[in-house]
Design a protein around this motif. Structure first.
Motif, PDB file in Angstrom:
ATOM      1  N   SER A  54       0.821  -1.215   0.000  1.00  0.00           N
ATOM      2  CA  SER A  54       0.000   0.000   0.000  1.00  0.00           C
ATOM      3  C   SER A  54       0.853   1.262   0.000  1.00  0.00           C
ATOM      4  O   SER A  54       0.458   2.290  -0.528  1.00  0.00           O
ATOM      5  N   ALA A  55       2.063   1.170   0.577  1.00  0.00           N
ATOM      6  CA  ALA A  55       2.950   2.334   0.581  1.00  0.00           C
ATOM      7  C   ALA A  55       3.318   2.703  -0.860  1.00  0.00           C
ATOM      8  O   ALA A  55       3.362   3.889  -1.220  1.00  0.00           O
ATOM      9  N   ARG A  58       0.338   4.188  -2.716  1.00  0.00           N
ATOM     10  CA  ARG A  58       0.159   5.571  -2.292  1.00  0.00           C
ATOM     11  C   ARG A  58       0.961   6.508  -3.210  1.00  0.00           C
ATOM     12  O   ARG A  58       0.464   7.530  -3.665  1.00  0.00           O
ATOM     13  N   LEU A  61      -0.757   6.595  -6.654  1.00  0.00           N
ATOM     14  CA  LEU A  61      -1.973   7.415  -6.673  1.00  0.00           C
ATOM     15  C   LEU A  61      -1.634   8.902  -6.628  1.00  0.00           C
ATOM     16  O   LEU A  61      -2.217   9.715  -7.357  1.00  0.00           O
ATOM     17  N   ALA A  62      -0.622   9.236  -5.811  1.00  0.00           N
ATOM     18  CA  ALA A  62      -0.216  10.642  -5.703  1.00  0.00           C
ATOM     19  C   ALA A  62       0.307  11.139  -7.051  1.00  0.00           C
ATOM     20  O   ALA A  62      -0.035  12.239  -7.487  1.00  0.00           O
TER      21      ALA A  62
END
Lengths: 100, 779
Positions: A54-55, A58, A61-62
């Motif tokens: 998930s890191a 992230r 997505l950013a």
């Protein structure tokens, strides 16, 4: 994890190899940050990406949000089956430009 | 209240006025039309009659002239015969004749040739008017051989008096004239002379034109051949014939009329030579001529046109006046309706004391006023009653809410109820159909034994809730001193049967689970049999003796039963609100569906199982109202929690140690020969769980241990993540919404979602200051 950045015309191709996890995700983030700030076209070449948590998602997505906000283009390509399944579970496949 | 004076097309007044306008106009038009037509017919008949009369009058006058001439001639003829021997006397005779009748302009006695030898071949004494005097002369000579003139020849041949066709006489008076010739015979019957009297055609014209039937009418007279004898245009006279006129205008009707006229018939014809005209005609019997009157249509129908103009001049303003008056009158009559509408609007806005318009001028408005007043009063009363009822209802509702809180307070509501125990997880939920209900459950652990009850009081609502509360309290009291389920049931039954005047009863199931032996002792009092779901997901009903519901029969002998419960099993208790939940088609949720759901969710925690069953019921009901209280109690005997793990990894709260975990999992995959994709997802889920603890469980700078242990039993791979950080239950974090757009998605929040997606069961406990997250992956 290893990151190589190539230039193809106006497009920056980020070749990601190995694992993007809680430990390595910040490295990816800082490597990609200047490319995103340029606001041009960015491609994540993931043929040799083995793992993402998930890191890592992230960071992806950013990157997508910031690039699309300044009319840039963001593409992820050549995801392997396991990594693709993570994108599917989290619904990222539906919102990101993923090329086979 | 002031109404705007404005004509609205849609208003009743305007519509009524329009209706009246249309009706009266139609009626009036019809009447006028019929009247006009019949009048026109009458006028036409009258006009024709009038014209005929005028014509007859003219003919009469002409006849009178002619006959007076004829009589004068006949009288004079006797004088001629008497003085036949005196030729010169004949001048005096003719002079007398001219003198005797004013119409006669000339007269002659024309003798047969050589009648008087001494007078020669021609002898015709002739007297004629010249101004006021009468002159005489001898008429015949070589140039004027009267013996061959029509006026002489024709009567001679016919042997009777004869009126000649008018001719222009050049020998005599030099005017257009007609001559009456009267043959004179001697005693032997031989013609010896012709006595004539000339009449100027102008005289006839005077007579013919003397009668003016209509302002624009004119008269004509035609001779035997249709020749005009009298006409308003002098050039026509003797020069044109009526036949010519008819042929020129190609008018067959006039042509036929001309024939009729020549034939001595009377009649009438309509013609149009530039203007519409009538032609009335009649014959003059004595001469065989025909007299006609030509009248203009407009003259004939002048009266009727005049009448029409008068009618219109009255009718149109009359109609306009009628409409205006109607509108004003109707508007005046309808005015109260507008006021009533206004009042009704006021009342509808909630002003029940709105003033009503009081109009006493007609019955309808009075009735309307009464109805409105009645409506107003009824509404006021009704609203008052409603307000009172609402206040009462609110009071009752508020009391019921409090009662509900009290009732809900009677059943344990804190979950997990035994956080310190690792061998049991329990979750229960009670949803009354109304504010308060008759379902109940309770449980407690005493001497390492779980005592529990589930029950359902007959009926619903407040009465059931009272019995429910009694039963709940009794269970607590009795169960702590009585250690057999049948004993507890019996005590409850005795208490409820005592003075049970309202015949309420209650089904119940009481169980005592001994954790040491794994034996469940239970006693059923007419309740639905509970379901046991073993660790492999096989769901089956617990074998129960139904016995009898509580409160029915005081001394009933309830039997105990017992069964061994394996670790990892779920005990699922419920009331009939679950299996008998209905949808809109009155179809029951059913036991079969319930068992299927239980099998499907057996590996989840009791909380999840209960919530999923409730979701399934809700889906089944598809909007149908819940008609019975629903209660579910689910208890899980956790598997071998205290058995030593296969292996464990100790990490520090430093994300760099994630690398250690990745290697640890690679090792596990090798050890348990797990497929690559399983290894991948285990790696992912555990990284998320561990990273979460590393990042958030401890304050910055502190160093602590985090323990991850693994245990494989059959096909269940169980991970336990233990830390001593601040309490945090990841299972209650809401799922990330994966259907949002990129812009709406939050950065982060995905870790726990991934854990829940990958693992088949995630349970959290806080025991002795430790967070214990148990994750199970079925292989």
């Amino acid at each position: 994890m290893e990151i190589t950045i190539l230039k193809e015309n106006e497009t920056s191709v980020v070749v990601i190899e190995g694992r993007v996890d809680t430990v390595t995700a910040p490295e990816l983030e800082s490597a990609v940050k200047p490319l995103i700030n340029m606001g041009t076209s960015v491609v994540f070449e993931c043929e040799k990406l083995e793992y993402i948590s998930s890191a890592g998602l992230r960071v992806v997505l950013a990157a997508h949000k910031q690039l699309t906000a300044c009319a840039g283009k963001f593409v992820i390509r050549h995801l392997n089956r396991e990594v693709k399944s993570v994108f599917d579970i989290t619904g990222f496949s539906k919102i990101l430009n993923i090329e086979e | 209240m002031k109404q705007k004076r404005k004509i609205r097309i849609g208003s009743l007044s305007a519509q009524l006025s329009l209706f009246i306008l249309i009706l009266t106009t139609t009626l009036l038009t019809t009447i006028v039309f019929l009247n006009y037509n019949s009048s026109r017919k009458l006028v036409r008949e009258e006009s024709i009659e009038h014209a005929q009369d005028a014509l007859d009058n003219t003919i009469l006058r002409i006849d009178k002239v002619l006959s007076s001439v004829e009589i004068a001639v006949q009288n004079i003829s006797l004088v001629v015969k008497e003085n036949i021997d005196d030729p010169s006397h004949m001048y005096g005779v003719t002079m007398n004749l001219v003198q005797s009748e004013e119409y006669i302009c000339g007269s002659a006695v024309a003798f047969e040739p050589d009648y008087y030898k001494e007078k020669g071949h021609f002898y015709s004494p002739y007297s004629y008017r010249d101004g006021d005097t009468i002159k005489s002369k001898q008429l015949g000579n070589k140039n004027y051989d009267y013996h061959y003139m029509d006026w002489y020849q024709i009567p001679k041949l016919l042997n009777k008096p004869y009126w000649s066709e008018p001719y222009f006489d050049q020998g005599g008076a030099d005017v257009i004239m007609t001559t009456y010739s009267y043959p004179l015979y001697d005693d032997d019957g031989n013609l010896f002379a012709m006595l004539t009297a000339d009449i100027s055609l102008e005289l006839f014209a005077e007579h013919v034109n003397a009668i003016k039937t209509y302002p624009n009418s004119f008269n004509v007279m035609i001779g035997h051949g249709g020749t005009f004898l009298v006409h308003r245009d002098k050039d026509f006279i003797l020069n044109k014939t009526l036949f010519e006129m008819a042929l020129y205008n190609n008018d067959s009707l006039t042509l036929k009329a001309t024939h009729d006229m020549v034939d001595g018939k009377r009649g009438m014809v309509e013609y149009n030579y530039g203007e519409e005209r009538f032609l009335f005609y009649a014959p003059i019997q004595a001469t065989g001529w025909s007299v006609a009157v030509s009248c203009m249509h407009s003259d004939v129908f002048a009266k009727i046109e005049d009448m029409r103009a008068k009618v219109m001049s009255v009718a149109i303003p009359g109609l306009i006046l009628l409409v205006v008056l109607c509108y004003i009158l109707i508007h005046y009559m309808m005015h109260p309706l507008n006021e009533f509408a206004h009042s009704a609007m006021e009342i509808a806005r909630g002003n029940f004391s709105a003033k009503l318009p009081h109009h006493n001028n007609n019955y309808e408005m009075k009735t309307l006023y009464k109805s409105f007043s009645f409506l107003q009063n009824s509404l006021q009363n009704y609203i008052d009653e409603l307000q009172l009822a609402t206040v009462n209802k609110e009071r009752i509702e508020s009391e019921l809410r409090i009662a509900r809180d009290i009732q809900m307070g009677m059943v344990p509501k804190i979950f997990p109820p035994f956080p310190e125990r690792e061998d049991i997880d329990l979750y229960a939920k009670l949803i009354p159909a109304k504010e308060v209900g008759g379902d109940l459950y309770d449980f407690f652990i005493e001497n390492n034994k779980l005592h529990f009850i589930i029950g359902d009081v007959s009926g619903k609502g407040v009465p059931a809730s009272l019995v429910m509360s009694v039963t709940c309290r009794l269970f607590r009291t009795v169960a702590s001193s009585v250690h057999e389920p049948s004993g507890i049931i019996k005590s409850l039954n005795d208490a409820l049967s005592e003075s049970n005047d309202s015949n309420m009863f209650c089904t119940a199931f009481v169980g005592i689970m001994d954790f040491d032996s794994g034996i469940l002792k239970y006693c059923n009092a007419g309740h639905n049999p509970p379901v046991i779901i073993d660790a492999d997901g096989n769901a089956s009903f617990l074998p129960v003796i139904s016995n009898l519901a509580l409160g029915v029969w005081k001394d009933f002998n309830f039997e105990d039963q017992e069964i061994k419960i394996e670790k990892g099993s779920n005990i699922f208790l419920y009331t009939d609100g679950v299996n008998e939940a209905e949808n809109t088609n009155k179809e029951l949720f059913g036991e079969e569906r319930m068992l299927e759901c239980l099998a499907k969710y057996h590996s989840k925690s009791p909380r999840i199982i209960v919530e999923e069953i409730l979701n399934e019921i809700k889906a089944h009901a598809s909007g149908a109202e819940q008609n019975d209280d629903i209660t579910i109690l689910c208890c899980k005997l956790t598997l071998n929690d205290n058995i030593a793990p296969d292996c464990e990894l100790v990490m520090r709260n430093d994300t760099a140690d994630i690398m250690l975990m990745a290697e640890f999992i690679d090792g596990l995959c090798e050890k348990y020969q797990l497929p690559m994709d399983v290894g991948f997802s285990l790696n992912l889920a555990l990284e998320e769980a561990v990273a979460n603890v590393m990042k958030y469980a401890y304050p910055e700078g502190e160093v602590h241990d985090i323990v991850l242990s693994v245990k494989l039993t059959d096909n269940r791979l169980m991970f336990k993540l233990i830390d001593t950080g601040k309490p945090f239950d990841p299972t209650i974090v809401p799922d990330a919404d994966v259907n949002l757009s990129a812009e709406e998605r939050q950065i982060g929040g995905l870790g726990i979602f991934l854990v829940r997606q990958i693992m088949d069961s995630v349970e959290y406990r806080r025991i002795d200051g430790k967070n214990i997250l148990t994750m199970i992956k079925l292989l």
